[in-house]
Design a protein around this motif. Structure first.
Motif, PDB file in Angstrom:
ATOM      1  N   ALA A 180      -7.574  -0.297  -1.211  1.00  0.00           N
ATOM      2  CA  ALA A 180      -6.753   0.557  -0.349  1.00  0.00           C
ATOM      3  C   ALA A 180      -7.596   1.671   0.262  1.00  0.00           C
ATOM      4  O   ALA A 180      -7.404   2.043   1.428  1.00  0.00           O
ATOM      5  CB  ALA A 180      -5.590   1.142  -1.153  1.00  0.00           C
ATOM      6  N   GLU A 221       1.043   4.253  -2.907  1.00  0.00           N
ATOM      7  CA  GLU A 221       0.889   5.681  -2.613  1.00  0.00           C
ATOM      8  C   GLU A 221       2.104   6.467  -3.089  1.00  0.00           C
ATOM      9  O   GLU A 221       1.982   7.582  -3.616  1.00  0.00           O
ATOM     10  CB  GLU A 221       0.687   5.886  -1.112  1.00  0.00           C
ATOM     11  CG  GLU A 221      -0.663   5.427  -0.605  1.00  0.00           C
ATOM     12  CD  GLU A 221      -0.842   5.743   0.875  1.00  0.00           C
ATOM     13  OE1 GLU A 221       0.182   5.974   1.558  1.00  0.00           O
ATOM     14  OE2 GLU A 221      -1.993   5.768   1.347  1.00  0.00           O
ATOM     15  N   GLU A 236      -7.740  -4.136   6.371  1.00  0.00           N
ATOM     16  CA  GLU A 236      -7.931  -4.896   5.144  1.00  0.00           C
ATOM     17  C   GLU A 236      -8.733  -6.176   5.349  1.00  0.00           C
ATOM     18  O   GLU A 236      -9.023  -6.880   4.383  1.00  0.00           O
ATOM     19  CB  GLU A 236      -6.557  -5.240   4.540  1.00  0.00           C
ATOM     20  CG  GLU A 236      -5.754  -4.013   4.151  1.00  0.00           C
ATOM     21  CD  GLU A 236      -4.363  -4.359   3.665  1.00  0.00           C
ATOM     22  OE1 GLU A 236      -4.039  -5.553   3.629  1.00  0.00           O
ATOM     23  OE2 GLU A 236      -3.604  -3.442   3.304  1.00  0.00           O
ATOM     24  N   LYS A 261       2.130  -7.545  -4.202  1.00  0.00           N
ATOM     25  CA  LYS A 261       0.729  -7.904  -4.012  1.00  0.00           C
ATOM     26  C   LYS A 261       0.404  -9.253  -4.642  1.00  0.00           C
ATOM     27  O   LYS A 261      -0.359 -10.041  -4.090  1.00  0.00           O
ATOM     28  CB  LYS A 261      -0.160  -6.813  -4.605  1.00  0.00           C
ATOM     29  CG  LYS A 261      -1.628  -6.942  -4.246  1.00  0.00           C
ATOM     30  CD  LYS A 261      -2.368  -5.709  -4.672  1.00  0.00           C
ATOM     31  CE  LYS A 261      -3.821  -5.788  -4.191  1.00  0.00           C
ATOM     32  NZ  LYS A 261      -3.932  -5.738  -2.724  1.00  0.00           N
ATOM     33  N   THR A 275      -8.134   2.251   4.157  1.00  0.00           N
ATOM     34  CA  THR A 275      -7.788   3.531   4.786  1.00  0.00           C
ATOM     35  C   THR A 275      -8.941   4.062   5.610  1.00  0.00           C
ATOM     36  O   THR A 275      -8.757   4.573   6.729  1.00  0.00           O
ATOM     37  CB  THR A 275      -7.384   4.550   3.711  1.00  0.00           C
ATOM     38  OG1 THR A 275      -6.272   4.042   2.965  1.00  0.00           O
ATOM     39  CG2 THR A 275      -6.995   5.879   4.335  1.00  0.00           C
ATOM     40  N   HIS A 332       0.836  -1.207   0.000  1.00  0.00           N
ATOM     41  CA  HIS A 332       0.000   0.000   0.000  1.00  0.00           C
ATOM     42  C   HIS A 332       0.871   1.257   0.000  1.00  0.00           C
ATOM     43  O   HIS A 332       0.584   2.236  -0.717  1.00  0.00           O
ATOM     44  CB  HIS A 332      -0.911  -0.024   1.217  1.00  0.00           C
ATOM     45  CG  HIS A 332      -1.813   1.163   1.319  1.00  0.00           C
ATOM     46  ND1 HIS A 332      -2.809   1.421   0.409  1.00  0.00           N
ATOM     47  CD2 HIS A 332      -1.849   2.185   2.225  1.00  0.00           C
ATOM     48  CE1 HIS A 332      -3.436   2.537   0.741  1.00  0.00           C
ATOM     49  NE2 HIS A 332      -2.865   3.020   1.833  1.00  0.00           N
TER      50      HIS A 332
END
Length: 866
Positions: free
Chosen positions: A624, A57, A508, A79, A628, A53
């Protein structure tokens, strides 16, 4: 040289010597490595998710297209191949830990000592890349070392104990945070073939790395189970260590000051500065173990060498000792003459100043011991019988004043410290009192010049006390076992909650699974942790089942991943049902959970296999975003809980402030009432005494009034003052008396109002905060054998002895002087009692030290002329 090559070079360095560790120690080291690896493994996959993640970003925020591309491909690779990175991390961590342990255990003491000392030299002998890598690891691990300073310090001490060395630094600890960072970074370099991505991990590694606290806790716990420094308590060790260091420094300073004052006292300050400096240096050297004989002081020239046979004082004291022995046979130990009284009646039998100063100083010391309110009167009577024998011992050997372990001094300390243990119901029939009395009588009857007699009675008394304490612990074994079980279950619950929070903290995990883990699986883990001593694999199985459940609900992009899930799913469900049956979760919610779980698994299998990179990116961004949002929600809840905790602490301060103000008002009111009562009695008495019609002598007054009213001569001044206050009104009529009472009552109200006006809430709040801190420090300083005085609900006081403290210091068991009566207090309740002033530590140890220092600081402690 690349950073990966530099990392490999760092991992491969080790010292090679012929030194070998014992086999049992090697077993323990291997167990530590295995424990660290087992606890790290479940956290690697969530760490990989956070890293992925973060890279996504970073790719979005990067202004450099090349860096954005490297970050994106690194995140995508991580991933899609999480398990590859997982296995690389576990293998790298195990390899590096084993290498670190081997380097530490196979190096002798000199190699270990020079490892940290030669750090700067080593830095100059490596390549620039390796040096830069070392600095990067140092920067990344510094914050982690500070966050885990307490368990790391405890682990350092235990590992040093295993190695048989005095201390071990963090840099020598094979389980330091840097080792975990190196393993994760090395695995990343092996995992990602793109060399440009190898520098991406280190800058963010310190923030993303998994929590090391449970690992360090488990390592310390494993060593405790194996008997390595089991009494070291991490929960309070840091605070206690700081307090101990401060106390040690203060104690050393006080000891040196007492040494200097004693030296001046006995020398009569007749020696010159050079002689004093030499004597003080000799005293310090002797107190530190230097020199052949301890404290062989050279006093003033009139001291000479003490010879009992030629000392008129010694012969006089021998006769007094015989007279006191006869008095003891006739009337018991009560009403024994104090040494200070004996000093006043003593003839001029002093041969020199040293003899006179010894008597004067010891008189003040015994008076200080007798003034201690915490020492029961029967113990003071016994100590009183030792005054003359101890004085004779001090005349023979001045080390009594300088050495804590002097046998005569140890005897007084034992009588004082354990006198609180007397059973008031048994009185002088208490076995402990009788043991003390037997030894004291022996000293009084037999001691002449043989200091070894004090050693014999001290050893006898210590042996009796040890047997008595062993019997007390044996009698408390049942409540101790129950307390250990409760604490064990509490710690299991904390560990379980922590394990669950580590896995759901990323946001998650599916909402229904997260709820299940928090409400149900926490209980499963608590059960597993509580029985791990009997079933060591229970925790591992419960954690693996939880991790497999989380893995099963994650998207499976490839056909192989979905096939693996289908193959593993029956075993996962079987283990889930087994554990849930153990915690007796049998209601309809269980059926609903498995229905939701089946639907989630079906949706994973039904999802299309072929997805374009753009669609994969969209799915990843959406996931994501959801993660978040859930993390922010968790943070909001955590902030609310922190605010609620802060509000509760503030409410507790407000409660304590109100309690303190109320007590201050009560105290002021009591003082005002006492003054008012005294004023009323004084005015009435002065009126009666000054009356011409019915004069009353002071001796004819009622006892209660006579005790408060001065005699006729002294009353004249009071009458004048009273007349001035009452503007000349001295009528003895009933109305006049009523005016006196009313006037005094008004004065009482004015005084009470003035007392309330002097109460400053800000000052009182500062005192409350100091009391809270003092209460925490007092509870942290409590050790077995210490005495505490509690205020009971009926306002009576009870003295109890701390008989046992739980391993995590969450529970304290106290026992009264009646050994069969005991009670336990939780740490929160104990701190509450100290905060409210309803508990205080009783100081009955080091009484000779305190009395000696007090005597030397008093002006009257100066030598008295014969």
């Amino acid at each position: 040289m690349s950073t990966h090559q530099a990392d490999t070079t760092m991992s491969s360095k080790s010292s090679k010597t012929d030194f070998k560790m014992p086999l049992e120690k090697l077993d323990t080291w291997q167990a530590l490595v295995q424990q660290a690896c087992q606890l790290s493994s479940p956290q690697i996959e969530p760490f990989a998710g956070r890293l992925s993640h973060a890279l996504f970003e970073q790719s979005e925020d990067a202004s450099d297209s090349k860096l954005a591309n490297v970050c994106f491909h690194g995140a995508q690779l991580l991933k899609n191949s999480t398990y590859t990175y997982y296995y690389l991390c576990t293998a790298s961590l195990e390899k590096i830990l084993k290498a670190e342990v081997k380097e530490l255990t196979q190096a002798d003491a000199s190699v270990r000592k020079t490892k940290t000392e030669q750090g700067d030299i080593e830095m100059s002998l490596v390549s620039y890349e390796e040096m830069e890598l070392k600095l990067s690891y140092s920067r990344a691990s510094r914050a982690l070392e500070l966050n885990h300073a307490e368990p790391l310090a405890a682990l350092n001490m235990r590992l040093a104990s295993m190695l048989g060395v005095e201390s071990l630094s963090v840099a020598q600890n094979p389980f330091r945070p840097e080792v975990f960072l190196r393993a994760l970074n090395s695995a990343w370099c092996d995992f990602n073939p793109d060399a440009a991505s190898h520098g991406l991990l280190l800058p963010v590694l310190g923030e993303l790395v998994f929590d090391l606290a449970p690992i360090y806790h488990a390592l310390n716990e494993l060593l405790v189970i194996r008997g390595v420094l089991p009494d070291l308590q991490e929960t309070y060790r840091k605070k206690k260590k700081a307090a101990s260091l401060e106390a040690e420094k203060l104690g050393e300073a006080v000891k040196n000051e007492v040494t200097r004052k004693l030296e001046q006292y006995f020398s009569g300050q007749t020696a010159g500065p050079e002689a004093h400096a030499a004597q003080h240096e000799q005293a310090v050297r002797a107190s530190q173990g230097g020199g052949a004989t301890p404290h062989s002081y050279q006093f003033a020239s009139d001291a000479g060498s003490f010879n009992p046979a030629s000392s008129e004082l010694f012969q006089y004291l021998a006769n007094v000792q015989k007279d006191m022995a006869i008095h003891q046979l006739v009337s018991g130990a009560q009403n024994a003459m104090r040494l200070s009284q004996l000093r006043q009646e003593m003839p001029n039998v002093f041969r020199n100043g040293v003899e006179r100063h010894t008597v004067d100083l010891l008189s003040h010391v015994f008076d200080g011991v007798f003034s201690n309110r915490d020492i029961p009167e029967p113990a003071k009577d016994l100590i009183g019988l030792l005054q003359v024998p101890v004085l004779k011992a001090a005349l023979i050997d001045k080390d009594f004043f300088f050495q804590d372990n002097h046998p005569a001094r140890r005897l007084i300390e034992l009588l004082s410290k354990y006198s609180v243990s007397f059973d008031p119901d048994k009185g002088r029939e208490d076995p402990l009192f009788q043991a003390m009395q037997r030894n004291v009588v022996r000293v009084q009857k037999e001691f002449d010049q043989q200091l070894g007699l004090f050693d014999e009675v001290v050893n006898d008394l210590e042996s009796f006390i040890q047997k008595d304490e062993a019997a007390t612990i044996e009698a408390l074994q049942a409540p101790i076992n129950r307390a250990i079980q409760r604490e064990k279950f509490k710690q299991a619950s904390i560990a379980a909650s922590h394990e669950v929070s580590l896995r759901i903290g990323t946001g998650e995990v599916e909402a229904f699974v997260e709820t299940f883990l928090e409400n149900r699986w926490t209980k499963v883990l608590t059960l597993a942790y509580s029985v791990k001593d009997e079933k060591p694999h229970a925790v591992e199985d419960a954690l693996k089942t939880m991790d497999d459940l989380i893995w099963s609900i994650k998207p499976k992009i490839t056909l192989a991943q979905r096939q693996e899930m289908i193959n593993r799913l029956p075993g996962i469900l079987a283990r889930l049902n087994k554990w849930l049956s153990l915690i007796k979760w049998e209601d309809a919610d269980r059926v609903q959970f498995f229905a939701d779980l089946a639907e989630c698994h079906a949706s994973i299998v039904r999802a299309p296999l072929e997805l374009s990179p753009e669609r994969q990116m969209e799915i990843a961004v959406e996931a994501a975003k959801i993660a978040t949002e859930r993390r922010l929600e968790k943070r909001r809840k955590a902030e609310e809980e922190a605010k609620a905790k802060e509000a509760a602490e503030q409410a507790e301060k407000e409660r304590l402030l109100a309690l303190a103000i109320e007590r201050e008002k009560t105290r002021a009111k009591q003082k005002a009432e006492a003054r008012a009562k005294q004023t009323i009695v004084a005015k009435v008495a002065s009126t009666v005494l000054s009356s011409e019609n019915a004069p009353i002598a002071h001796g004819d007054l009622p006892p209660i009034m006579a005790s408060l009213v001065p005699s006729a001569d002294a009353a004249d001044g009071a009458v004048v003052a009273t007349n001035a206050e009452s503007n000349g009104e001295t009528s003895g009529s009933n109305s006049g008396d009523q005016n006196l009472v009313t006037s005094s009552a008004s004065a009482s109200e004015i005084q009470e109002a003035a007392a309330e006006a002097t109460i400053n809430p800000a000052v009182m709040m500062t005192k409350v905060e100091q009391a809270i801190q003092a209460a925490e420090e007092a509870v942290a300083s409590l050790e077995r054998g210490m005495w505490v005085e509690f205020e009971k609900r009926d306002a009576s006081m009870q003295k109890v002895r701390l008989a046992w403290v739980s391993p995590m210091r969450s529970l304290f068991i106290f026992t009264s002087s009646q050994k069969e009566k005991s009670f336990s207090v939780a740490v929160d309740e104990l701190e509450r009692n100290f905060r409210e002033g309803r508990a205080k530590i009783i100081s009955v140890d080091k009484v000779v030290d305190r009395a000696l220092l007090d005597a030397l600081n008093k002006p009257q402690a100066e030598p008295v002329a014969a």
